[in-house]
Design a protein around this motif. Structure first.
Motif, PDB file in Angstrom:
ATOM      1  N   GLY A  46       0.790  -1.231   0.000  1.00 19.32           N
ATOM      2  CA  GLY A  46       0.000   0.000   0.000  1.00 19.32           C
ATOM      3  C   GLY A  46       0.821   1.280   0.000  1.00 19.32           C
ATOM      4  O   GLY A  46       0.284   2.368   0.215  1.00 19.32           O
ATOM      5  N   LYS A  47       2.103   1.181  -0.295  1.00 15.41           N
ATOM      6  CA  LYS A  47       2.981   2.358  -0.231  1.00 15.41           C
ATOM      7  C   LYS A  47       2.642   3.395  -1.306  1.00 15.41           C
ATOM      8  O   LYS A  47       2.482   4.575  -1.023  1.00 15.41           O
ATOM      9  CB  LYS A  47       4.454   1.930  -0.359  1.00 15.41           C
ATOM     10  N   THR A  48       2.535   2.916  -2.549  1.00 16.61           N
ATOM     11  CA  THR A  48       2.252   3.848  -3.642  1.00 16.61           C
ATOM     12  C   THR A  48       0.864   4.465  -3.482  1.00 16.61           C
ATOM     13  O   THR A  48       0.669   5.666  -3.716  1.00 16.61           O
ATOM     14  CB  THR A  48       2.372   3.129  -5.007  1.00 16.61           C
ATOM     15  N   ALA A 174       8.849  10.624  -2.222  1.00 15.08           N
ATOM     16  CA  ALA A 174       9.699   9.909  -3.173  1.00 15.08           C
ATOM     17  C   ALA A 174       9.359   8.423  -3.143  1.00 15.08           C
ATOM     18  O   ALA A 174       9.712   7.719  -2.210  1.00 15.08           O
ATOM     19  CB  ALA A 174      11.165  10.149  -2.832  1.00 15.08           C
ATOM     20  N   ASP A 175       8.668   7.977  -4.191  1.00 16.36           N
ATOM     21  CA  ASP A 175       8.218   6.577  -4.253  1.00 16.36           C
ATOM     22  C   ASP A 175       9.254   5.743  -5.016  1.00 16.36           C
ATOM     23  O   ASP A 175       9.329   5.829  -6.230  1.00 16.36           O
ATOM     24  CB  ASP A 175       6.860   6.527  -4.957  1.00 16.36           C
ATOM     25  N   GLU A 176      10.035   4.974  -4.298  1.00 16.20           N
ATOM     26  CA  GLU A 176      11.110   4.165  -4.895  1.00 16.20           C
ATOM     27  C   GLU A 176      11.934   5.001  -5.868  1.00 16.20           C
ATOM     28  O   GLU A 176      12.037   4.650  -7.048  1.00 16.20           O
ATOM     29  CB  GLU A 176      10.522   2.964  -5.650  1.00 16.20           C
ATOM     30  N   ILE A 207       9.969   6.273   0.182  1.00 16.57           N
ATOM     31  CA  ILE A 207       9.296   4.974   0.085  1.00 16.57           C
ATOM     32  C   ILE A 207      10.229   3.954  -0.550  1.00 16.57           C
ATOM     33  O   ILE A 207      10.794   4.204  -1.618  1.00 16.57           O
ATOM     34  CB  ILE A 207       7.999   5.112  -0.749  1.00 16.57           C
ATOM     35  N   THR A 208      10.392   2.844   0.121  1.00 19.51           N
ATOM     36  CA  THR A 208      11.307   1.830  -0.390  1.00 19.51           C
ATOM     37  C   THR A 208      10.918   0.461   0.156  1.00 19.51           C
ATOM     38  O   THR A 208      10.220   0.369   1.161  1.00 19.51           O
ATOM     39  CB  THR A 208      12.763   2.173   0.010  1.00 19.51           C
ATOM     40  N   HIS A 209      11.355  -0.602  -0.522  1.00 20.32           N
ATOM     41  CA  HIS A 209      11.145  -1.905   0.100  1.00 20.32           C
ATOM     42  C   HIS A 209      12.434  -2.366   0.768  1.00 20.32           C
ATOM     43  O   HIS A 209      12.526  -3.469   1.268  1.00 20.32           O
ATOM     44  CB  HIS A 209      10.625  -2.926  -0.927  1.00 20.32           C
TER      45      HIS A 209
END
Ligand SMILES: Nc1ncnc2c1ncn2[C@@H]1O[C@H](COP(=O)(O)OP(=O)(O)OP(=O)(O)O)[C@@H](O)[C@H]1O
Ligand SMILES: [Mg+2]
Length: 264
Positions: A46-48, A174-176, A207-209
């Motif tokens: 659900g990050k994005t 900042a998404d990935e 945002i990162t995995h």
């Protein structure tokens, strides 16, 4: 500065929209001025979706996002929206989708001035663009005059960060942002975020995995799992005493090379 309250997103899909996906499930957090926080979680957590609701691209099913005390969904006029997007700016996972494919790189970069005060002179605009490209290690002849599809994934991603460099927003979502850049450029970009924070008090939702990157970058880490924030703590706390089993799994997944690099 930014507050997320019980934010929830349910997607509906399929025949008669009967199938539902609970992508974000009542999350709460806040970001202070100049603070870098990381949102970490596996693919599909659900990050994005969260990022898009904060950027006001996607309406929440319930809950709200407040920026400087105001509900962002109450912004209606073009002026209010422009002002919001000037102050809260996004860098996306898939920059190709974020750029108009019919616009050349020059136009994409100069577009950000539409969000800014109109009194910036032409020569200042040129200088700002030049500095931003330099900071991103992009040579002008490498990108100018080209359409997005004529750039590499990493070049597109760096173009997007260059736009933030010009705008100097209060908050970058900042998404990935590093998914398509190689290690040599990666360190430079991470440093740039830290520099923007130190110089202009720019806050970042990173945002990162990759928990290793989050450890290196942020003052606070939020771990997302199946749409919920299952843990929120400082990087040191998360690594030394992870509370949630899912966080422990993430720690085991930190690649060796990142461990060496950030020294954990
Ligand atoms: N437009 C959509 N319609 C229906 N379901 C969606 C839509 N967008 C995302 N989802 C679903 O919502 C959930 C969360 O997706 P999201 O893109 O927010 O995850 P993510 O954490 O960003 O994952 P990744 O690390 O792969 O980018 C997933 O189960 C996804 O399949
Ligand atoms: Mg995503």
């Amino acid at each position: 500065m930014l507050r997320v309250v019980n934010l929830t997103k349910v997607y509906t899909t399929g025949f008669l929209r009967r199938r539902t996906v609970l992508a974000v499930d009542g999350i709460n957090f806040a970001v202070q001025e100049g603070e870098i926080i990381s949102l970490v979680g596996e693919s599909g957590s659900g990050k994005t979706t969260t990022a898009q609701m904060i950027l006001r691209f996607l309406p929440p099913t319930s809950g709200k996002v407040e920026f400087e005390g105001k509900d962002i969904w109450a912004f209606k006029t073009k002026k209010e929206l422009k002002s919001y997007w000037r102050q809260v700016h996004g860098i996306f996972q898939d920059p190709y989708a974020a750029f108009n494919p019919m616009y050349k790189a020059d136009r994409i970069l100069y577009q950000v001035f539409n969000l800014m005060d109109s009194h910036i002179s032409i020569s200042d605009r040129r200088r700002l663009v030049r500095e931003a490209l330099e900071a991103m290690k992009l040579r002008p002849e490498e990108v100018m005059g080209r359409y997005p599809h004529q750039l590499s994934g990493g070049q597109r991603q760096r173009m997007m960060i260059a736009r933030c460099y010009i705008l100097k927003p209060k908050l970058i979502v900042a998404d990935e942002p590093l998914s398509m850049v190689d290690a040599s450029v990666r360190a430079g970009i991470l440093k740039l975020f830290l520099e923007l924070r130190d110089r202009y008090k720019t806050a970042v939702i990173f945002i990162t995995h990759d928990l290793g990157l989050a450890y290196y970058m942020s003052q606070r880490i939020l771990v997302m799992h199946r749409g919920k924030v299952v843990e929120e703590a400082t990087p040191e706390e998360i690594l030394s005493a992870p509370q949630h089993p899912y966080t422990r799994r993430l720690i085991e997944d930190i690649p060796l090379i990142v461990r060496k690099w950030v020294d954990i």
